[in-house]
Design a protein around this motif. Structure first.
Motif, mmCIF file in Angstrom:
data_model
loop_
_atom_site.group_PDB
_atom_site.id
_atom_site.type_symbol
_atom_site.label_atom_id
_atom_site.label_comp_id
_atom_site.label_asym_id
_atom_site.label_seq_id
_atom_site.Cartn_x
_atom_site.Cartn_y
_atom_site.Cartn_z
ATOM 1 N N THR A 131 -7.734 -2.150 19.996
ATOM 2 C CA THR A 131 -6.659 -1.176 19.846
ATOM 3 C C THR A 131 -5.677 -1.663 18.790
ATOM 4 O O THR A 131 -5.264 -2.826 18.815
ATOM 5 C CB THR A 131 -5.903 -0.970 21.176
ATOM 6 O OG1 THR A 131 -6.840 -0.653 22.204
ATOM 7 C CG2 THR A 131 -4.884 0.159 21.050
ATOM 8 N N THR A 132 -5.302 -0.795 17.860
ATOM 9 C CA THR A 132 -4.327 -1.141 16.827
ATOM 10 C C THR A 132 -3.082 -0.265 16.971
ATOM 11 O O THR A 132 -3.122 0.784 17.612
ATOM 12 C CB THR A 132 -4.912 -0.968 15.416
ATOM 13 O OG1 THR A 132 -5.264 0.410 15.213
ATOM 14 C CG2 THR A 132 -6.141 -1.844 15.217
ATOM 15 N N PHE A 133 -2.001 -0.699 16.347
ATOM 16 C CA PHE A 133 -0.761 0.080 16.367
ATOM 17 C C PHE A 133 0.104 -0.313 15.173
ATOM 18 O O PHE A 133 -0.071 -1.392 14.600
ATOM 19 C CB PHE A 133 -0.001 -0.143 17.679
ATOM 20 C CG PHE A 133 0.708 -1.474 17.789
ATOM 21 C CD1 PHE A 133 2.073 -1.530 18.010
ATOM 22 C CD2 PHE A 133 0.013 -2.673 17.693
ATOM 23 C CE1 PHE A 133 2.733 -2.749 18.125
ATOM 24 C CE2 PHE A 133 0.664 -3.897 17.804
ATOM 25 C CZ PHE A 133 2.037 -3.936 18.018
ATOM 26 N N PRO A 134 1.020 0.551 14.745
ATOM 27 C CA PRO A 134 1.917 0.206 13.629
ATOM 28 C C PRO A 134 2.883 -0.893 14.060
ATOM 29 O O PRO A 134 3.274 -0.961 15.219
ATOM 30 C CB PRO A 134 2.667 1.522 13.358
ATOM 31 C CG PRO A 134 1.898 2.576 14.057
ATOM 32 C CD PRO A 134 1.233 1.923 15.228
ATOM 33 N N PHE A 135 3.281 -1.728 13.094
ATOM 34 C CA PHE A 135 4.180 -2.826 13.419
ATOM 35 C C PHE A 135 5.049 -3.120 12.209
ATOM 36 O O PHE A 135 4.744 -2.704 11.083
ATOM 37 C CB PHE A 135 3.352 -4.059 13.827
ATOM 38 C CG PHE A 135 4.128 -5.126 14.550
ATOM 39 C CD1 PHE A 135 4.867 -4.828 15.685
ATOM 40 C CD2 PHE A 135 4.113 -6.437 14.104
ATOM 41 C CE1 PHE A 135 5.578 -5.808 16.360
ATOM 42 C CE2 PHE A 135 4.811 -7.426 14.771
ATOM 43 C CZ PHE A 135 5.545 -7.108 15.905
ATOM 44 N N ILE A 136 6.135 -3.853 12.431
ATOM 45 C CA ILE A 136 7.135 -4.080 11.384
ATOM 46 C C ILE A 136 6.605 -4.874 10.193
ATOM 47 O O ILE A 136 7.217 -4.857 9.126
ATOM 48 C CB ILE A 136 8.379 -4.785 11.948
ATOM 49 C CG1 ILE A 136 7.978 -6.121 12.593
ATOM 50 C CG2 ILE A 136 9.106 -3.894 12.928
ATOM 51 C CD1 ILE A 136 9.173 -6.972 13.011
ATOM 52 N N TYR A 137 5.479 -5.581 10.338
ATOM 53 C CA TYR A 137 4.989 -6.406 9.239
ATOM 54 C C TYR A 137 4.315 -5.587 8.140
ATOM 55 O O TYR A 137 3.927 -6.137 7.115
ATOM 56 C CB TYR A 137 3.949 -7.416 9.743
ATOM 57 C CG TYR A 137 4.462 -8.486 10.681
ATOM 58 C CD1 TYR A 137 5.792 -8.536 11.083
ATOM 59 C CD2 TYR A 137 3.593 -9.453 11.171
ATOM 60 C CE1 TYR A 137 6.238 -9.512 11.950
ATOM 61 C CE2 TYR A 137 4.034 -10.435 12.041
ATOM 62 C CZ TYR A 137 5.353 -10.458 12.431
ATOM 63 O OH TYR A 137 5.790 -11.425 13.293
#
Length: 265
Positions: A131-137
């Motif tokens: 599972t992936t998700f958007p992140f601040i990096y």
């Protein structure tokens, strides 16, 4: 001078079961030098066992609350890594990040076009390896040419590029596994609470995710990052942007993934 150094800051990576050895091995696949500011003896011993000829260790100290939290000290350590590196180009990586072996660096092109800064592509895994998700990096600038102007900022150690300077988007893929809690829920929760204490003691508690605090207070010592994100989205009235992963993981991660999926606790 070497073309590329990849640098890391590492602290108690054994305890929180980060894929830090895999991070070093993935960096060594691409870089001429892998430079690690290591802040504890157990992590240092594990890195020395790798017997990696490209690896160079710098003894360092991890920040405490009285130092003003992690960000300020990590920025100092990242600056030290950049100063100490023996290459023309420096890329900052975190101990929970692995470089895909199919990444391309294009350093000659950047040099010829007089571009001194670069962004990589990031894949962030949430809860598990599927599972992936958007992140601040996603938009951090981590590749810097030695002598370039600017400074480090935030705990992701992104480079602040001077106004008007160009930044290249590189065909370099970084997989971020820090939010994979499968098999390491207690360690993940403990780390989150340690960050919570650092933020609180440095007077920046507003920067910390309130959904995480609520979750940890309800279930101390345990953390499910998927539940955290879904709860945060629900509380803020935002859509859940996590999605199934359709790609492949770096080869160096295979044994680590097998260990984690076989150890849920």
């Amino acid at each position: 001078m070497n073309p590329l150094t990849v640098g890391f800051i590492m602290f108690e990576c054994e305890r929180i079961r980060y894929p830090f050895r895999e991070a070093v091995r993935s960096a060594a696949y691409h870089a001429d030098e892998v430079l690690v500011a290591v802040c504890d003896e157990e992590t240092k011993a594990s890195l020395l066992e790798l017997d990696e000829p490209k690896l160079r260790l710098l003894d360092a100290e991890w920040p405490t609350a009285k130092d003003g939290g992690t960000e300020r000290v990590q920025q100092r350590l990242a600056t030290r890594l950049l100063d100490e590196c023996k290459s023309e180009w420096f890329f900052y990586g975190n101990a929970d990040e692995c470089l895909a072996e199919w990444s391309l660096w294009s350093l000659d092109v950047l040099r010829e076009e007089r571009i001194h800064y670069g962004r990589a592509l990031y894949q962030h895994f949430l809860g598990d390896f599927d599972t992936t998700f958007p992140f601040i990096y996603d938009r951090v600038v981590r590749l810097i040419r030695k002598g370039a102007k600017g400074q480090w900022t935030n705990d992701a150690c992104s480079w602040v590029v001077p106004e008007g300077e160009r930044v290249a988007d590189l065909p370099v893929l970084v997989n971020h596994y820090g939010k994979v809690s499968l098999g390491r829920e207690r360690e993940a929760a403990q780390k989150e609470m340690e960050f919570f204490d650092l933020y609180r003691n440095s007077g920046t508690i507003a920067e910390y995710d309130p959904a995480t605090i609520a979750l940890l207070q309800e279930r101390p010592g345990w953390l499910d990052y998927k539940q955290q994100v879904k709860r945060k989205c629900e509380l803020e009235g935002k859509p859940d942007e996590s999605k199934p992963f359709r790609g492949r993981h770096p080869q160096v991660m295979q044994a680590y993934m097998e260990r984690m999926t076989g150890h849920v606790g």
